[in-house]
Scaffold this active site. Structure first.
Site, PDB file in Angstrom:
ATOM      1  N   GLY A  41      11.982  19.780  20.429  1.00 39.40           N
ATOM      2  CA  GLY A  41      10.980  19.804  21.490  1.00 39.40           C
ATOM      3  C   GLY A  41      11.237  18.859  22.653  1.00 39.40           C
ATOM      4  N   ASP A  96       8.485  15.061  23.047  1.00 38.23           N
ATOM      5  CA  ASP A  96       7.677  15.891  23.946  1.00 38.23           C
ATOM      6  C   ASP A  96       6.178  15.699  23.734  1.00 38.23           C
ATOM      7  OD1 ASP A  96       7.924  17.056  21.453  1.00 38.23           O
ATOM      8  OD2 ASP A  96       7.807  19.104  22.185  1.00 38.23           O
ATOM      9  N   ASP A  99       1.047  14.465  18.392  1.00 35.18           N
ATOM     10  CA  ASP A  99      -0.106  15.254  17.974  1.00 35.18           C
ATOM     11  C   ASP A  99      -0.788  14.456  16.842  1.00 35.18           C
ATOM     12  OD1 ASP A  99      -1.741  17.326  17.076  1.00 35.18           O
ATOM     13  OD2 ASP A  99      -0.255  18.865  17.400  1.00 35.18           O
ATOM     14  N   GLY A 101       0.820  12.410  15.040  1.00 34.22           N
ATOM     15  CA  GLY A 101       1.542  11.134  15.020  1.00 34.22           C
ATOM     16  C   GLY A 101       2.483  11.008  13.832  1.00 34.22           C
ATOM     17  N   THR A 103       5.220  12.728  12.869  1.00 32.29           N
ATOM     18  CA  THR A 103       6.665  12.789  13.146  1.00 32.29           C
ATOM     19  C   THR A 103       7.166  11.461  13.710  1.00 32.29           C
ATOM     20  OG1 THR A 103       6.441  15.148  13.620  1.00 32.29           O
ATOM     21  CG2 THR A 103       8.465  14.070  14.380  1.00 32.29           C
ATOM     22  N   LYS A 127      -1.708  14.111  22.666  1.00 31.01           N
ATOM     23  CA  LYS A 127      -2.911  14.863  22.277  1.00 31.01           C
ATOM     24  C   LYS A 127      -3.720  13.959  21.338  1.00 31.01           C
ATOM     25  CE  LYS A 127      -2.387  19.517  21.429  1.00 31.01           C
ATOM     26  NZ  LYS A 127      -2.191  20.687  20.526  1.00 31.01           N
TER      27      LYS A 127
HETATM   28  C1  PRP Z   1       6.786  18.878  17.305  1.00 28.04           C
HETATM   29  C2  PRP Z   1       6.982  17.960  18.497  1.00 28.04           C
HETATM   30  C3  PRP Z   1       6.834  16.574  17.911  1.00 28.04           C
HETATM   31  C4  PRP Z   1       5.903  16.790  16.737  1.00 28.04           C
HETATM   32  C5  PRP Z   1       4.532  16.296  17.085  1.00 28.04           C
HETATM   33  O1  PRP Z   1       7.983  19.032  16.633  1.00 28.04           O
HETATM   34  O2  PRP Z   1       8.254  18.139  19.087  1.00 28.04           O
HETATM   35  O3  PRP Z   1       8.064  16.031  17.478  1.00 28.04           O
HETATM   36  O4  PRP Z   1       5.840  18.206  16.486  1.00 28.04           O
HETATM   37  O5  PRP Z   1       3.627  16.561  16.049  1.00 28.04           O
HETATM   38  P1  PRP Z   1       2.989  15.433  15.124  1.00 28.04           P
HETATM   39  O6  PRP Z   1       2.569  14.309  16.016  1.00 28.04           O
HETATM   40  O7  PRP Z   1       1.790  16.153  14.518  1.00 28.04           O
HETATM   41  O8  PRP Z   1       3.978  15.041  14.096  1.00 28.04           O
HETATM   42  P2  PRP Z   1       8.202  20.150  15.514  1.00 28.04           P
HETATM   43  O9  PRP Z   1       8.055  19.535  14.160  1.00 28.04           O
HETATM   44  O10 PRP Z   1       7.336  21.351  15.799  1.00 28.04           O
HETATM   45  O11 PRP Z   1       9.734  20.509  15.710  1.00 28.04           O
HETATM   46  P3  PRP Z   1      10.473  20.940  17.085  1.00 28.04           P
HETATM   47  O12 PRP Z   1      10.630  19.687  17.908  1.00 28.04           O
HETATM   48  O13 PRP Z   1      11.769  21.464  16.627  1.00 28.04           O
HETATM   49  O14 PRP Z   1       9.607  21.964  17.762  1.00 28.04           O
END
Ligand code: PRP
Length: 173
Positions: A41, A96, A99, A101, A103, A127
């Site tokens: 992302g 990016d 959400d 938090g 990740t 967010k």
């Molecule tokens: C999305 C985004 C963030 C994460 C945010 O990645 O890029 O890294 O989710 O969400 P969180 O705050 O709830 O953890 P995703 O896991 O969808 O993988 P991607 O980057 O490959 O789309």
């Protein structure tokens, strides 16, 4: 489907990136900066941001994805890890969106275990309403409402990442 006009236009995004890059350039002047992009992302924000940063830097990536398990908070899987040595580096994690938090919290702890000189977090979107894990955010592009958004790196079913703007996405019912 993508609904209405963009939530954030290409112009708004690019202007905000210039502001963030100026702050980052000031804050890291004279420091050994390692910019780490979180994929997938973060790819578009990362590439625009590092082009606007005016201090020397090294860069690397981490590929990570979160998924929900029914019996616990989200799990994070790392598919590709940071290869640069982080000791003596001032690490800036660039993603990016924050959400829940989960990740960034996982990646942050992983990086802290490598003992960098400092660690900061930069996210394009914040967010806040969805937060489940508190993490310190040092630079944020835009705070957004609790809507599903796509574009500028963010996807629905791995699509729409290439849009140069952010739109709200509504699933067809
Ligand atoms: C999305 C985004 C963030 C994460 C945010 O990645 O890029 O890294 O989710 O969400 P969180 O705050 O709830 O953890 P995703 O896991 O969808 O993988 P991607 O980057 O490959 O789309």
């Amino acid at each position: 489907m993508i609904s209405g006009k963009p939530l954030l236009t290409t112009r708004q995004i690019q202007e905000r990136i210039q502001e963030l890059a100026q702050r980052i350039s000031r804050d890291y002047s004279g420091k050994d900066l390692l910019a780490v992009g979180i994929l997938k992302g973060g790819f578009m924000f990362f590439s625009d941001l590092v082009r606007a940063i005016e201090v020397p830097l090294t860069l690397d990536f981490i590929i990570a994805s979160s998924y929900m398990k029914t019996d616990s908070l989200g799990q994070v899987k790392v598919y590709y890890d940071i290869r640069e040595d982080m000791t003596d580096k001032h690490v800036l994690l660039i993603d990016d969106i924050v959400d829940t938090g989960i990740t960034l919290n996982h990646i942050r702890e992983r990086v802290l275990a490598k003992c960098p000189r400092s660690l900061k977090i930069c996210t394009f979107l914040d967010k806040k309403e969805r937060r489940e894990v508190e993490i310190p955010i040092d630079y944020a592009g835009f705070e957004i409402p609790n809507e599903f958004v796509v574009g500028y790196g963010l996807d629905y079913d791995n699509k729409f990442r290439n849009l140069p703007y952010i739109s709200i996405f509504k699933k067809k019912t």
